[in-house]
Design a protein around this motif. Structure first.
Motif, PDB file in Angstrom:
ATOM      1  N   LYS A   1       0.832  -1.201   0.000  1.00  0.00           N
ATOM      2  CA  LYS A   1       0.000   0.000   0.000  1.00  0.00           C
ATOM      3  C   LYS A   1       0.866   1.251   0.000  1.00  0.00           C
ATOM      4  O   LYS A   1       0.642   2.194  -0.766  1.00  0.00           O
ATOM      5  CB  LYS A   1      -0.924  -0.009   1.221  1.00  0.00           C
ATOM      6  CG  LYS A   1      -1.947   1.120   1.234  1.00  0.00           C
ATOM      7  CD  LYS A   1      -2.921   0.949   2.400  1.00  0.00           C
ATOM      8  CE  LYS A   1      -3.975   2.046   2.384  1.00  0.00           C
ATOM      9  NZ  LYS A   1      -4.946   1.887   3.504  1.00  0.00           N
TER      10      LYS A   1
ATOM     11  N   LEU B   1      -5.883  -3.486   0.540  1.00  0.00           N
ATOM     12  CA  LEU B   1      -5.404  -2.179   0.085  1.00  0.00           C
ATOM     13  C   LEU B   1      -6.506  -1.133   0.174  1.00  0.00           C
ATOM     14  O   LEU B   1      -6.469  -0.108  -0.513  1.00  0.00           O
ATOM     15  CB  LEU B   1      -4.894  -2.302  -1.358  1.00  0.00           C
ATOM     16  CG  LEU B   1      -3.817  -3.368  -1.601  1.00  0.00           C
ATOM     17  CD1 LEU B   1      -3.535  -3.516  -3.093  1.00  0.00           C
ATOM     18  CD2 LEU B   1      -2.532  -3.032  -0.850  1.00  0.00           C
TER      19      LEU B   1
ATOM     20  N   GLY C   1      -7.032   3.315   0.149  1.00  0.00           N
ATOM     21  CA  GLY C   1      -5.747   3.828  -0.335  1.00  0.00           C
ATOM     22  C   GLY C   1      -5.914   4.989  -1.296  1.00  0.00           C
ATOM     23  O   GLY C   1      -6.945   5.136  -1.952  1.00  0.00           O
TER      24      GLY C   1
ATOM     25  N   SER D   1     -11.161   3.046  -2.047  1.00  0.00           N
ATOM     26  CA  SER D   1      -9.870   3.567  -2.489  1.00  0.00           C
ATOM     27  C   SER D   1     -10.045   4.588  -3.594  1.00  0.00           C
ATOM     28  O   SER D   1     -11.011   4.549  -4.366  1.00  0.00           O
ATOM     29  CB  SER D   1      -8.975   2.423  -2.983  1.00  0.00           C
ATOM     30  OG  SER D   1      -8.552   1.619  -1.910  1.00  0.00           O
TER      31      SER D   1
END
Length: 377
Positions: free
Chosen positions: A204, A225, A228, A248
């Motif tokens: 990440k 992840l 992110g 994300s």
């Protein structure tokens, strides 16, 4: 006029025009028949896997790290478009235990052979200034353009390839690459596997550095992840396998051919991203944002050619409840079996996009969109 000038005049005024016609014809053939063409490619891959397994069972072959399809220029010049398939360990071309098969790419190179005949006929008007060796050099110089269609077909075929029992049964290195390209020269990755264990926080952080040219073709499997900030990174042909990217920021990313396999993508922001050839099939995309995303099939300009046209972006079976595709370019995209509850397609270009017929009454589209869509049973 000196010889070099005559050849250059011939290339600029005759060859380039005929080459464009040839490549546009091949483009149309490829887009229309790619599903049929996959069969022979898959068969060739099955054959090399059978040979690998037989050699491994006899202790003659180690773990496989590379399977390479190589265009043979000596065969191309003779009108025999044979690719050598070579299976090797992690040392690649230094693996001395030969394991080979062949793939015939006549479907693509027949267009180059026709082009060769056409320009050879035109060359006769140059009163002997254009020789047979000149024609052969021109042909070899153009071969890579036709090889690019073999690369495109190979990528398109990989979901079927990796599902082959014969492929699953061979013993592989932790990292394996399937490549297509020149013999003992430049080749392109069309599939990569990497089962090495990675630390989610490290990956990440690495992705959030937003480095150039670092993430393409990589495998990001079984990683959390989520949340992110990956805005504008280049993930072309990367494989996001069973990873979590919920909430994300992936705005403005290059996601050309990126595979999202069994991923959690709820609320992810893909707005303004380049999603041509990306595969979002069977993913959880509830509330995901694809505002103004570019994901059209085919050539950007149907009258010119720089590279093969894109195959469709895929959303089959995906959960697209409340997903936002406003103003996205989704020509040819595939939505069969997707959950389209409250999905927003306002202003989206859905020309030739493929939907399930059962969604005709469920999905909210304007009259122009409905008229341009392909409805499949």
């Amino acid at each position: 006029m000196v010889k070099e000038d005559v050849v250059q005049h011939f290339i600029e005024n005759e060859v380039q025009i005929k080459t464009l016609e040839s490549l546009l014809a091949l483009e149309e053939y490829f887009q229309t028949h790619k599903d049929e063409l996959v069969h022979d490619f898959v068969q060739s891959f099955r054959e090399i896997c059978q040979k690998i397994k037989a050699m491994q069972s006899r202790g003659e072959k180690g773990n496989i790290g590379h399977i390479t399809y190589s265009m043979l220029r000596t065969e191309i010049i003779e009108g025999r478009p044979i690719y050598l398939i070579d299976a090797s360990d992690s040392t690649w071309f230094f693996d001395l235990k030969e394991c080979q098969a062949e793939y015939n790419a006549g479907w693509a190179f027949q267009y180059l052979d026709v082009l060769e005949n056409e320009i050879e006929q035109i060359s006769k008007t140059y009163m002997g200034a254009i020789t047979r060796p000149d024609i052969e050099r021109i042909k070899l110089g153009l071969a890579d353009k036709y090889n690019q269609y073999v690369v495109s077909l190979a990528r398109y075929a990989m979901p079927q390839v990796i599902a082959l029992p014969e492929y699953m049964e061979i013993t592989k290195e932790e990292e394996l690459e399937v490549r297509v390209g020149e013999y003992l020269d430049i080749s392109e990755i069309i599939h990569k596997e990497d089962v090495t264990v990675k630390d989610a926080e490290e990956i990440k952080g690495w992705l959030e550095e937003k480095l150039e040219y670092e993430y393409a073709y990589e495998v990001f499997a079984n990683l959390d992840l989520s949340h992110g900030n990956y805005e504008e990174i280049d993930l072309r042909y990367a494989h996001m396998k069973q990873s979590k990217l919920s909430r994300s920021n992936l705005r403005g990313c290059i996601l050309l051919g990126t595979k999202f396999t069994d991923c959690h993508l709820q609320g992810a922001n893909f707005s303004h991203s380049f999603i041509c050839e990306a595969d979002f099939s069977y993913n959880d995309l509830k509330g995901a944002i694809f505002y103004d995303a570019e994901g059209a099939q085919g050539l950007p300009d149907s009258a010119s050619w720089e590279m093969p046209g894109f195959v469709p972006a895929r959303f089959e079976g995906a959960d697209l409840e409340r997903a936002d595709f406003e103003d996205a370019n989704l020509v040819g995209a595939i939505f069969i079996g997707a959950n389209l509850t409250a999905t927003n397609f306002k202003g989206a270009n859905l020309e030739r996009a493929v939907f399930s017929r059962e969604d005709m009454l469920k999905v909210d589209l304007d009259d122009k969109q409905r008229a341009s869509i392909i409805w499949k049973p």
